[in-house]
Write an enzyme that holds these catalytic residues in place. Structure first.
Site, PDB file in Angstrom:
ATOM      1  N   CYS A 174     -72.047   6.326   6.179  1.00 17.74           N
ATOM      2  CA  CYS A 174     -70.994   5.745   5.167  1.00 17.74           C
ATOM      3  C   CYS A 174     -71.937   5.791   3.736  1.00 17.74           C
ATOM      4  O   CYS A 174     -72.667   4.960   3.756  1.00 17.74           O
ATOM      5  CB  CYS A 174     -70.120   4.932   5.435  1.00 17.74           C
ATOM      6  SG  CYS A 174     -68.618   4.676   4.184  1.00 17.74           S
ATOM      7  N   HIS A 213     -62.957   9.725   9.190  1.00 17.74           N
ATOM      8  CA  HIS A 213     -63.659   8.625   8.796  1.00 17.74           C
ATOM      9  C   HIS A 213     -62.879   8.448   7.298  1.00 17.74           C
ATOM     10  O   HIS A 213     -62.938   7.517   6.767  1.00 17.74           O
ATOM     11  CB  HIS A 213     -64.915   9.086   8.709  1.00 17.74           C
ATOM     12  CG  HIS A 213     -65.774   8.335   7.956  1.00 17.74           C
ATOM     13  ND1 HIS A 213     -67.037   7.498   8.744  1.00 17.74           N
ATOM     14  CD2 HIS A 213     -65.901   7.961   6.638  1.00 17.74           C
ATOM     15  CE1 HIS A 213     -67.693   6.983   7.616  1.00 17.74           C
ATOM     16  NE2 HIS A 213     -67.052   7.061   6.520  1.00 17.74           N
ATOM     17  N   GLU A 214     -62.749   9.751   6.676  1.00 20.91           N
ATOM     18  CA  GLU A 214     -62.155   9.486   4.914  1.00 20.91           C
ATOM     19  C   GLU A 214     -60.638   8.826   4.978  1.00 20.91           C
ATOM     20  O   GLU A 214     -60.813   8.142   4.357  1.00 20.91           O
ATOM     21  CB  GLU A 214     -62.351  10.671   4.125  1.00 20.91           C
ATOM     22  CG  GLU A 214     -63.700  11.373   4.252  1.00 20.91           C
ATOM     23  CD  GLU A 214     -64.709  10.398   3.763  1.00 20.91           C
ATOM     24  OE1 GLU A 214     -64.407   9.412   2.713  1.00 20.91           O
ATOM     25  OE2 GLU A 214     -65.973  10.316   4.257  1.00 20.91           O
ATOM     26  N   HIS A 260     -60.969   5.231   5.118  1.00 25.18           N
ATOM     27  CA  HIS A 260     -61.222   4.615   3.966  1.00 25.18           C
ATOM     28  C   HIS A 260     -59.904   4.439   3.215  1.00 25.18           C
ATOM     29  O   HIS A 260     -59.655   3.441   2.549  1.00 25.18           O
ATOM     30  CB  HIS A 260     -62.093   5.539   3.144  1.00 25.18           C
ATOM     31  CG  HIS A 260     -63.396   5.347   3.302  1.00 25.18           C
ATOM     32  ND1 HIS A 260     -64.183   4.232   3.214  1.00 25.18           N
ATOM     33  CD2 HIS A 260     -64.288   6.202   4.027  1.00 25.18           C
ATOM     34  CE1 HIS A 260     -65.593   4.220   3.549  1.00 25.18           C
ATOM     35  NE2 HIS A 260     -65.625   5.534   4.014  1.00 25.18           N
TER      36      HIS A 260
HETATM   37 NI    NI Z   1     -67.346   6.701   4.423  1.00 26.66          NI
END
Ligand code: NI
Length: 175
Positions: free
Chosen positions: A98, A140-141, A144
């Site tokens: 990341c 993953h995004e 966030h």
């Molecule tokens: Ni990330």
């Protein structure tokens, strides 16, 4: 313009992004700046809160593996207000890194496939069924944008192992 990145354990990484109500030129400029920031780090994804903007915008450049096992990055794909659904029961494990947690790569278990509905940078809605790497990077995004980091998805043992490295990152970038 390349934007400054925010690092673990900055509070903005723990906040939920706000929905984009209209895809304006300002949003498109943010997208260009995020792309420049992602590319400067040769990253495969970035979300707006990583550059200090609490907006539901993320970019991905999906990794493409060739027959020799070398990776390249696909052209940038933009997701505004992504909504994920229908994760597959089947999962797979691969290491993730990341931009906000530099140089730390840890195995993360995620569903193999996912469905996403989002807006493109012209404000048009589209739907995609993603599998494998594409699904993993988008999840993953999307994490966030929900104030989550990949380190939240580790086993307790994995987390204990990387805790000293996380503390070192926080100290280096935030103190
Ligand atoms: Ni990330």
């Amino acid at each position: 313009m390349k934007l400054p990145l925010f690092y673990y354990d900055h509070p903005i990484l723990r906040q939920k992004a706000l929905l984009v109500t209209e895809v304006t030129d300002e949003i498109r400029q943010l997208i260009r700046d995020m792309e420049e920031t992602m590319d400067a780090a040769a990253s495969i994804g970035i979300s707006a809160n990583q550059v200090g903007k609490l907006l539901s915008v993320c970019l991905v450049r999906y990794p493409i593996e060739d027959e020799y096992g070398n990776y390249s990055r696909a052209p940038t794909k933009v997701y505004i207000n992504p909504k994920l659904s229908n994760p597959t029961k089947q999962t797979w494990v691969h290491d993730e890194g990341c931009l906000s947690i530099p140089k730390l790569y840890v195995d993360v278990e995620r569903p193999v496939g996912i469905t996403v509905v989002a807006l493109d940078e012209n404000g048009n809605e589209f739907t995609e069924q993603l599998t494998g790497w594409a699904a993993r990077v988008l999840m993953h995004e999307n994490d966030h944008l929900n104030g989550k980091l990949f380190i939240d998805r580790l086993t307790k043992k994995q987390r204990n192992q990387i805790d000293p490295a996380l503390r070192a990152i926080d100290k280096k970038y935030n103190r």
